[in-house]
Design a protein around this motif. Sequence first.
Motif, PDB file in Angstrom:
ATOM      1  N   UNK A 170      -0.141  -7.534  -5.677  1.00  0.00           N
ATOM      2  CA  UNK A 170      -1.445  -6.862  -5.727  1.00  0.00           C
ATOM      3  C   UNK A 170      -1.348  -5.605  -4.867  1.00  0.00           C
ATOM      4  N   UNK A 171      -1.140  -4.459  -5.497  1.00  0.00           N
ATOM      5  CA  UNK A 171      -0.812  -3.226  -4.776  1.00  0.00           C
ATOM      6  C   UNK A 171      -1.973  -2.238  -4.801  1.00  0.00           C
ATOM      7  N   UNK A 172      -1.983  -1.373  -3.788  1.00  0.00           N
ATOM      8  CA  UNK A 172      -2.917  -0.260  -3.700  1.00  0.00           C
ATOM      9  C   UNK A 172      -2.103   1.018  -3.716  1.00  0.00           C
ATOM     10  N   UNK A 173      -2.338   1.843  -4.753  1.00  0.00           N
ATOM     11  CA  UNK A 173      -1.633   3.116  -4.898  1.00  0.00           C
ATOM     12  C   UNK A 173      -2.630   4.252  -4.727  1.00  0.00           C
ATOM     13  N   UNK A 174      -2.334   5.153  -3.786  1.00  0.00           N
ATOM     14  CA  UNK A 174      -3.175   6.332  -3.550  1.00  0.00           C
ATOM     15  C   UNK A 174      -2.303   7.576  -3.652  1.00  0.00           C
ATOM     16  N   UNK A 175      -2.591   8.403  -4.650  1.00  0.00           N
ATOM     17  CA  UNK A 175      -1.753   9.576  -4.864  1.00  0.00           C
ATOM     18  C   UNK A 175      -1.920  10.649  -3.823  1.00  0.00           C
ATOM     19  N   UNK A 176      -3.154  10.856  -3.336  1.00  0.00           N
ATOM     20  CA  UNK A 176      -3.420  11.936  -2.390  1.00  0.00           C
ATOM     21  C   UNK A 176      -3.517  13.269  -3.103  1.00  0.00           C
ATOM     22  N   UNK A 177      -3.084  14.336  -2.439  1.00  0.00           N
ATOM     23  CA  UNK A 177      -3.110  15.668  -3.044  1.00  0.00           C
ATOM     24  C   UNK A 177      -1.933  15.835  -3.994  1.00  0.00           C
ATOM     25  N   UNK A 178      -2.066  16.756  -4.945  1.00  0.00           N
ATOM     26  CA  UNK A 178      -0.993  17.024  -5.887  1.00  0.00           C
ATOM     27  C   UNK A 178      -1.184  16.293  -7.198  1.00  0.00           C
ATOM     28  N   UNK A 179      -0.278  16.594  -8.132  1.00  0.00           N
ATOM     29  CA  UNK A 179      -0.304  15.973  -9.459  1.00  0.00           C
ATOM     30  C   UNK A 179       0.649  14.787  -9.444  1.00  0.00           C
ATOM     31  N   UNK A 180       0.108  13.609  -9.324  1.00  0.00           N
ATOM     32  CA  UNK A 180       0.913  12.419  -9.059  1.00  0.00           C
ATOM     33  C   UNK A 180       1.066  11.551 -10.301  1.00  0.00           C
ATOM     34  N   UNK A 181       2.192  10.810 -10.320  1.00  0.00           N
ATOM     35  CA  UNK A 181       2.503   9.872 -11.398  1.00  0.00           C
ATOM     36  C   UNK A 181       2.472   8.475 -10.791  1.00  0.00           C
ATOM     37  N   UNK A 182       1.451   7.698 -11.152  1.00  0.00           N
ATOM     38  CA  UNK A 182       1.265   6.360 -10.596  1.00  0.00           C
ATOM     39  C   UNK A 182       1.662   5.342 -11.661  1.00  0.00           C
ATOM     40  N   UNK A 183       2.712   4.584 -11.384  1.00  0.00           N
ATOM     41  CA  UNK A 183       3.317   3.697 -12.367  1.00  0.00           C
ATOM     42  C   UNK A 183       2.550   2.381 -12.436  1.00  0.00           C
ATOM     43  N   UNK A 184       2.116   2.026 -13.649  1.00  0.00           N
ATOM     44  CA  UNK A 184       1.464   0.740 -13.856  1.00  0.00           C
ATOM     45  C   UNK A 184       2.501  -0.363 -13.953  1.00  0.00           C
TER      46      UNK A 184
ATOM     47  N   UNK B 216       0.861  -1.182   0.000  1.00  0.00           N
ATOM     48  CA  UNK B 216       0.000   0.000   0.000  1.00  0.00           C
ATOM     49  C   UNK B 216       0.894   1.229   0.000  1.00  0.00           C
ATOM     50  N   UNK B 217       0.744   2.064  -1.027  1.00  0.00           N
ATOM     51  CA  UNK B 217       1.541   3.280  -1.159  1.00  0.00           C
ATOM     52  C   UNK B 217       0.619   4.484  -1.118  1.00  0.00           C
ATOM     53  N   UNK B 218       0.951   5.453  -0.249  1.00  0.00           N
ATOM     54  CA  UNK B 218       0.153   6.675  -0.107  1.00  0.00           C
ATOM     55  C   UNK B 218       1.071   7.881  -0.273  1.00  0.00           C
ATOM     56  N   UNK B 219       0.798   8.649  -1.311  1.00  0.00           N
ATOM     57  CA  UNK B 219       1.686   9.767  -1.597  1.00  0.00           C
ATOM     58  C   UNK B 219       1.560  10.918  -0.629  1.00  0.00           C
ATOM     59  N   UNK B 220       0.328  11.204  -0.173  1.00  0.00           N
ATOM     60  CA  UNK B 220       0.106  12.362   0.685  1.00  0.00           C
ATOM     61  C   UNK B 220       0.107  13.645  -0.123  1.00  0.00           C
ATOM     62  N   UNK B 221       0.634  14.737   0.478  1.00  0.00           N
ATOM     63  CA  UNK B 221       0.707  16.012  -0.232  1.00  0.00           C
ATOM     64  C   UNK B 221       1.911  16.027  -1.166  1.00  0.00           C
ATOM     65  N   UNK B 222       1.870  16.917  -2.164  1.00  0.00           N
ATOM     66  CA  UNK B 222       2.973  17.040  -3.104  1.00  0.00           C
ATOM     67  C   UNK B 222       2.731  16.263  -4.373  1.00  0.00           C
TER      68      UNK B 222
END
Length: 362
Positions: free
Chosen positions: A73-87, A57-63
């Motif tokens: 089997x992953x869970x990606x959460x970008x949070x606030x900001x313009x995030x790049x989530x890698x497939x 589980x990855x959580x970006x938070x702010x930024x």
Amino acid sequence: MATITGTNIDETLRGTAFGDDISGIGGNDNIRGRAGDDLIQGNRGNDTLAGNGGSDTLRGGNGNDQLDGGGGRDLLRGGNGNDDLIGSRGNDTVNGGDGIDTANYADLGEVITLQAVGVVDKGNAGTDQIENIEVIVGATGQDNVIDGTVSGGATSAFDIDLSAESLTVTGIPGLGNVNFTVENFVNVIGTSNTDTIVGNSSDNLFGGSEGNDTLDGGSGNDTADYSDLGEAITLERAGIINKGAAGTDQILNLETIIGATGQENAIDGSTGTSGVTSFDIDLSQETLTVENIPGLGNQTFKIINFVNATGTSNDDNIVGNDSNNVFGGSQGDDTFDGQGGDDTVDYSDLGRLNAQKWLSLN
């Protein structure tokens, strides 16, 4: 399991071979798990998070963060900001959160298919569910696909311009129209409603679907493929595709037309006004040349799965194939060659009993 916590400065944090809880605080952090099912949180700053092995589980938070789950089997959460989530490989959930977020499959090495309701089919690499994503980047060098097929039908439709890297899904219940940026996509299958699909400089393949659609290949060597439609199609004058109960399409800038598999697809030059144009058709060679188009001259198309043909009101040359071809008799001094099969020339709709035709039916 280790608990690793950063500070307010830029740091590099590494996990163990087990399931770890790793958190940055402030600063632009580089945080990497190893094996095990890790919880990795960037919090503040523009962070780079990588899960590597395990179901993380990855959580970006702010930024403006970059998140890469790695295998599992992953869970990606970008949070606030313009995030790049890698497939990456595995059946992942990719949620951008707030901001202009990207689901980035550029380095996946597998064709991806963007399906309805945010499903991304990665072939051998798994299936993702994407949410709150504004930009989808397909795998580099692959013929990535947008597929609007929905079991049971839906009210939404596509307005796609691959040359402008734009996908608008219209008529979504409760949302209206939603716009996406789509990069590295080549092929499209429409919805069962009224779609507009424009290609780019690649050799685009458009899957013919139900609805009254407009298909424009743009540049490149492009194909309209109706092989899975389940209804006979008729290619009419001026780029009209009559799909019977499935609707009517307008096609533009397409070099190959594939008829429905197992159907008696037809070419019909009798609709509209012929002017000075005429047909040179060879079904055995899968070619259609429209001759004397004003301002264009002659144009040749690849035609696959066609059985029957009706000419224009001018002088046509029509050659059959091994099927049981039916040639509709039309005005003009025409030549018909049935080739193999049990072939027919049908003058029942001609309306001129004294027409003179030269027949060569084998």
